[in-house]
Scaffold this motif. Structure first.
Motif, PDB file in Angstrom:
ATOM      1  N   ALA A   1      27.857  56.211  55.788  1.00 40.55           N
ATOM      2  CA  ALA A   1      27.590  57.338  54.891  1.00 40.55           C
ATOM      3  C   ALA A   1      27.182  58.554  55.699  1.00 40.55           C
ATOM      4  O   ALA A   1      26.423  58.440  56.676  1.00 40.55           O
ATOM      5  N   ALA A   2      27.665  59.702  55.276  1.00 44.06           N
ATOM      6  CA  ALA A   2      27.350  60.958  55.941  1.00 44.06           C
ATOM      7  C   ALA A   2      26.819  61.950  54.915  1.00 44.06           C
ATOM      8  O   ALA A   2      27.389  62.083  53.830  1.00 44.06           O
ATOM      9  N   SER A   3      25.779  62.669  55.297  1.00 49.24           N
ATOM     10  CA  SER A   3      25.153  63.630  54.379  1.00 49.24           C
ATOM     11  C   SER A   3      25.926  64.938  54.353  1.00 49.24           C
ATOM     12  O   SER A   3      25.430  65.994  54.728  1.00 49.24           O
ATOM     13  N   THR A   4      27.164  64.850  53.918  1.00 50.02           N
ATOM     14  CA  THR A   4      28.020  66.013  53.854  1.00 50.02           C
ATOM     15  C   THR A   4      28.997  65.842  52.705  1.00 50.02           C
ATOM     16  O   THR A   4      29.282  64.720  52.301  1.00 50.02           O
ATOM     17  N   ALA A   5      29.501  66.966  52.192  1.00 50.96           N
ATOM     18  CA  ALA A   5      30.388  66.897  51.043  1.00 50.96           C
ATOM     19  C   ALA A   5      31.817  66.569  51.433  1.00 50.96           C
ATOM     20  O   ALA A   5      32.492  65.763  50.799  1.00 50.96           O
ATOM     21  N   GLY A   6      32.286  67.205  52.495  1.00 54.02           N
ATOM     22  CA  GLY A   6      33.679  67.034  52.890  1.00 54.02           C
ATOM     23  C   GLY A   6      33.873  65.847  53.802  1.00 54.02           C
ATOM     24  O   GLY A   6      33.027  64.957  53.881  1.00 54.02           O
ATOM     25  N   ILE A   7      34.975  65.831  54.511  1.00 58.10           N
ATOM     26  CA  ILE A   7      35.275  64.747  55.437  1.00 58.10           C
ATOM     27  C   ILE A   7      34.523  65.006  56.738  1.00 58.10           C
ATOM     28  O   ILE A   7      34.758  65.999  57.407  1.00 58.10           O
ATOM     29  N   PRO A   8      33.622  64.123  57.115  1.00 58.62           N
ATOM     30  CA  PRO A   8      32.835  64.359  58.328  1.00 58.62           C
ATOM     31  C   PRO A   8      33.562  63.925  59.589  1.00 58.62           C
ATOM     32  O   PRO A   8      34.467  63.093  59.538  1.00 58.62           O
ATOM     33  N   GLY A   9      33.152  64.481  60.688  1.00 61.20           N
ATOM     34  CA  GLY A   9      33.631  63.993  61.962  1.00 61.20           C
ATOM     35  C   GLY A   9      33.034  62.623  62.242  1.00 61.20           C
ATOM     36  O   GLY A   9      32.024  62.237  61.671  1.00 61.20           O
ATOM     37  N   SER A  10      33.661  61.870  63.130  1.00 58.68           N
ATOM     38  CA  SER A  10      33.248  60.488  63.360  1.00 58.68           C
ATOM     39  C   SER A  10      31.808  60.376  63.826  1.00 58.68           C
ATOM     40  O   SER A  10      31.164  59.351  63.605  1.00 58.68           O
ATOM     41  N   GLY A  11      31.293  61.401  64.465  1.00 56.02           N
ATOM     42  CA  GLY A  11      29.928  61.358  64.964  1.00 56.02           C
ATOM     43  C   GLY A  11      28.877  61.822  63.989  1.00 56.02           C
ATOM     44  O   GLY A  11      27.700  61.917  64.346  1.00 56.02           O
ATOM     45  N   LYS A  12      29.278  62.088  62.748  1.00 56.27           N
ATOM     46  CA  LYS A  12      28.371  62.706  61.782  1.00 56.27           C
ATOM     47  C   LYS A  12      27.825  61.740  60.739  1.00 56.27           C
ATOM     48  O   LYS A  12      27.228  62.167  59.769  1.00 56.27           O
ATOM     49  N   TYR A  13      28.032  60.467  60.917  1.00 53.10           N
ATOM     50  CA  TYR A  13      27.568  59.500  59.930  1.00 53.10           C
ATOM     51  C   TYR A  13      26.117  59.126  60.197  1.00 53.10           C
ATOM     52  O   TYR A  13      25.716  58.879  61.330  1.00 53.10           O
ATOM     53  N   ASP A  14      25.347  59.075  59.114  1.00 49.58           N
ATOM     54  CA  ASP A  14      23.905  58.861  59.238  1.00 49.58           C
ATOM     55  C   ASP A  14      23.496  57.414  59.016  1.00 49.58           C
ATOM     56  O   ASP A  14      22.484  56.961  59.550  1.00 49.58           O
ATOM     57  N   TYR A  15      24.230  56.704  58.198  1.00 47.73           N
ATOM     58  CA  TYR A  15      23.848  55.347  57.823  1.00 47.73           C
ATOM     59  C   TYR A  15      25.049  54.419  57.954  1.00 47.73           C
ATOM     60  O   TYR A  15      26.188  54.812  57.680  1.00 47.73           O
ATOM     61  N   TRP A  16      24.756  53.161  58.341  1.00 48.08           N
ATOM     62  CA  TRP A  16      25.813  52.186  58.592  1.00 48.08           C
ATOM     63  C   TRP A  16      25.473  50.853  57.936  1.00 48.08           C
ATOM     64  O   TRP A  16      24.302  50.466  57.847  1.00 48.08           O
ATOM     65  N   GLY A  17      26.528  50.158  57.503  1.00 48.27           N
ATOM     66  CA  GLY A  17      26.356  48.796  57.052  1.00 48.27           C
ATOM     67  C   GLY A  17      26.300  47.837  58.229  1.00 48.27           C
ATOM     68  O   GLY A  17      26.427  48.252  59.392  1.00 48.27           O
ATOM     69  N   GLN A  18      26.139  46.577  57.919  1.00 53.24           N
ATOM     70  CA  GLN A  18      25.969  45.573  58.962  1.00 53.24           C
ATOM     71  C   GLN A  18      27.306  45.059  59.493  1.00 53.24           C
ATOM     72  O   GLN A  18      27.349  44.392  60.521  1.00 53.24           O
ATOM     73  N   GLY A  19      28.371  45.357  58.799  1.00 52.91           N
ATOM     74  CA  GLY A  19      29.696  44.951  59.242  1.00 52.91           C
ATOM     75  C   GLY A  19      30.158  43.665  58.579  1.00 52.91           C
ATOM     76  O   GLY A  19      29.352  42.811  58.205  1.00 52.91           O
ATOM     77  N   THR A  20      31.465  43.545  58.424  1.00 54.83           N
ATOM     78  CA  THR A  20      32.051  42.342  57.851  1.00 54.83           C
ATOM     79  C   THR A  20      33.335  42.016  58.606  1.00 54.83           C
ATOM     80  O   THR A  20      34.109  42.911  58.946  1.00 54.83           O
ATOM     81  N   GLN A  21      33.556  40.732  58.863  1.00 52.99           N
ATOM     82  CA  GLN A  21      34.663  40.303  59.699  1.00 52.99           C
ATOM     83  C   GLN A  21      35.953  40.155  58.893  1.00 52.99           C
ATOM     84  O   GLN A  21      35.968  39.521  57.837  1.00 52.99           O
ATOM     85  N   VAL A  22      37.003  40.726  59.414  1.00 52.24           N
ATOM     86  CA  VAL A  22      38.342  40.529  58.848  1.00 52.24           C
ATOM     87  C   VAL A  22      39.193  39.858  59.917  1.00 52.24           C
ATOM     88  O   VAL A  22      39.315  40.373  61.038  1.00 52.24           O
ATOM     89  N   ILE A  23      39.762  38.727  59.559  1.00 54.45           N
ATOM     90  CA  ILE A  23      40.605  37.978  60.480  1.00 54.45           C
ATOM     91  C   ILE A  23      42.018  37.939  59.921  1.00 54.45           C
ATOM     92  O   ILE A  23      42.219  37.585  58.757  1.00 54.45           O
ATOM     93  N   VAL A  24      42.971  38.318  60.740  1.00 51.72           N
ATOM     94  CA  VAL A  24      44.369  38.333  60.321  1.00 51.72           C
ATOM     95  C   VAL A  24      45.132  37.354  61.200  1.00 51.72           C
ATOM     96  O   VAL A  24      45.183  37.529  62.423  1.00 51.72           O
ATOM     97  N   SER A  25      45.703  36.357  60.569  1.00 49.97           N
ATOM     98  CA  SER A  25      46.443  35.355  61.325  1.00 49.97           C
ATOM     99  C   SER A  25      47.923  35.708  61.340  1.00 49.97           C
ATOM    100  O   SER A  25      48.480  36.162  60.343  1.00 49.97           O
ATOM    101  N   SER A  26      48.527  35.474  62.470  1.00 52.92           N
ATOM    102  CA  SER A  26      49.957  35.810  62.604  1.00 52.92           C
ATOM    103  C   SER A  26      50.831  34.603  62.329  1.00 52.92           C
ATOM    104  O   SER A  26      50.341  33.510  62.150  1.00 52.92           O
TER     105      SER A  26
END
Length: 123
Positions: A98-123
């Motif tokens: 999440a970024a405290s901005t209205a528009g599309i933020p730059g990649s370095g402008k995010y203030d808060y992050w989730g813990q992450g979730t794993q996605v596995i794609v099998s070929s």
């Protein structure tokens, strides 16, 4: 303070689909632009998609354009990432942010992050 919690990822075959969600609590969800990032083993975290606080503007990395769709439901404080036609190279830990901005933020402008979730794609 803002808390972000991603849904469980999963295992999917190449060509398949998966939808991630991110529940946001704390300050009003509609105050934040939101994004999805991912990090594959041995690689740096990379931008995937972003959405403005109204949901009217979206932006995608070239690698996912046309396959992934970011959306948000401000009524239930939830961010989504619909992933279609998954490829093995999409396998990674996915993070919402999440970024405290209205528009599309730059990649370095995010203030808060989730813990992450794993996605596995099998070929």
């Amino acid at each position: 303070q803002v808390q972000l919690v991603e849904s469980a990822g999963g295992l999917v075959q190449a060509g398949g689909s998966l939808r991630l969600s991110c529940a946001v609590s704390g300050r009003p969800f509609s105050s934040y632009a939101m994004g999805w990032f991912r990090q594959a083993p041995g690689k740096e975290r990379e931008f995937v998609a972003a959405i403005s606080w109204t949901g009217r503007t979206t932006y995608y990395a070239d690698s996912v354009k046309g396959r992934f769709t970011i959306s948000r439901d401000n009524a239930i404080n939830t961010l989504y990432l619909q992933m279609n036609n998954l490829k093995p190279e999409d396998m990674a830990v996915y993070y919402c942010a999440a970024a405290s901005t209205a528009g599309i933020p730059g990649s370095g402008k995010y203030d808060y992050w989730g813990q992450g979730t794993q996605v596995i794609v099998s070929s």
